[in-house]
Design an enzyme around this catalytic site. Structure first.
Site: not given
Ligand code: G3P
Ligand code: MG
Length: 247
Positions: A15-16, A42, A44, A57, A117, A119, A238
């Protein structure tokens, strides 16, 4: 055109970048994910005042950098001048909010797929989505599998209309009762909900409809194990290192 994201999707998506280990959505975070063994991240993305895609994000730079204000009110040069590392840990001082090209270079270097993603800053969903599509079509090599996702329905609609060949994930916290109709309206291939709303019944119903079921953000190993045992297609975490033993 990118190859199908789901053909190579691992059951653990980082994540991120790997934001448990490095400042979210930075090059250090993408590298941390790769170093930990992640095969997919992933991230953003949104645009700046001068319509440049950046990997970030929040709609403002306040939480993650030493600056203040809306990303959409700053030029790329202004965004790039910010320190996006120190707030996470002083040892990451000098990390920047990445450009799209820097993300792409990292994906190629580390051989990772990407769940991008979208955003958008509220009110800027059409412009944001069109620019992300344009730049990815121009610069993302076919060898990098790509999945779009968004909480923003208009972003998904625009992506469906202008880049139907790029798969889309429907992001939500809880799963709406009429999820099937909603996903169909944007041609979504996957549903991504907060892990606390996943049930075995829902997972089965969604998968029976030919839709992948993903959950975020799963950081507790017991939750990760349970959800993977329940058969979710992937967990977004994460801390990918905590989850690999369960797949
Ligand atoms: O895509 C999963 C997750 O990133 C969605 O929520 O707020 O962390 O972008 P958020
Ligand atoms: Mg996200």
């Amino acid at each position: 055109m990118s190859s199908s994201f789901f053909d190579t999707m691992p059951r653990v998506i980082s994540h991120r970048g790997a934001c448990g280990h490095a400042p979210e959505n930075t090059l250090a975070s993408f590298k941390a994910a790769a170093d930990l063994g992640a095969k997919s991240i992933e991230i953003d993305g949104m645009v700046t005042a001068d319509n440049q895609v950046v990997i970030c994000h929040d709609s403002s730079v306040n939480r993650c950098t030493n600056g203040q204000g809306a990303v959409l009110l700053k030029t790329l040069e202004e965004v790039r001048a910010l320190d996006a590392g120190s707030k996470f840990d002083p040892k990451f001082e000098g990390e920047k909010i990445p450009t799209l090209q820097e993300l792409i270079d990292a994906l190629v270097e580390f051989n990772m797929s990407v769940n991008f993603e979208i955003k958008p800053t509220a009110g800027w969903q059409v412009e944001t989505t069109l620019k992300i599509i344009e730049d990815l079509n121009k610069s993302l090599p076919d060898t990098v599998p790509l999945l779009f996702s968004s909480f923003n329905i208009e972003a998904l609609e625009v992506a469906y209309k202008h880049a139907p060949e790029i798969e889309r994930g429907y992001l939500t916290e809880a799963v709406p009762v009429d999820w099937e109709r909603r996903l169909k309206a944007v041609g979504a291939a996957s549903l991504h909900c907060h892990h606390s709303f996943a049930t075995t019944e829902l997972i089965k119903a969604v998968q029976d409809a030919g839709i992948r079921f993903l959950v975020y953000t799963v950081n507790n190993p017991e939750d990760g194990k349970r959800l993977l045992d329940w058969g979710v297609d992937a967990i977004i975490t994460d801390y990918p290192d905590r989850m690999f033993e369960f797949v």
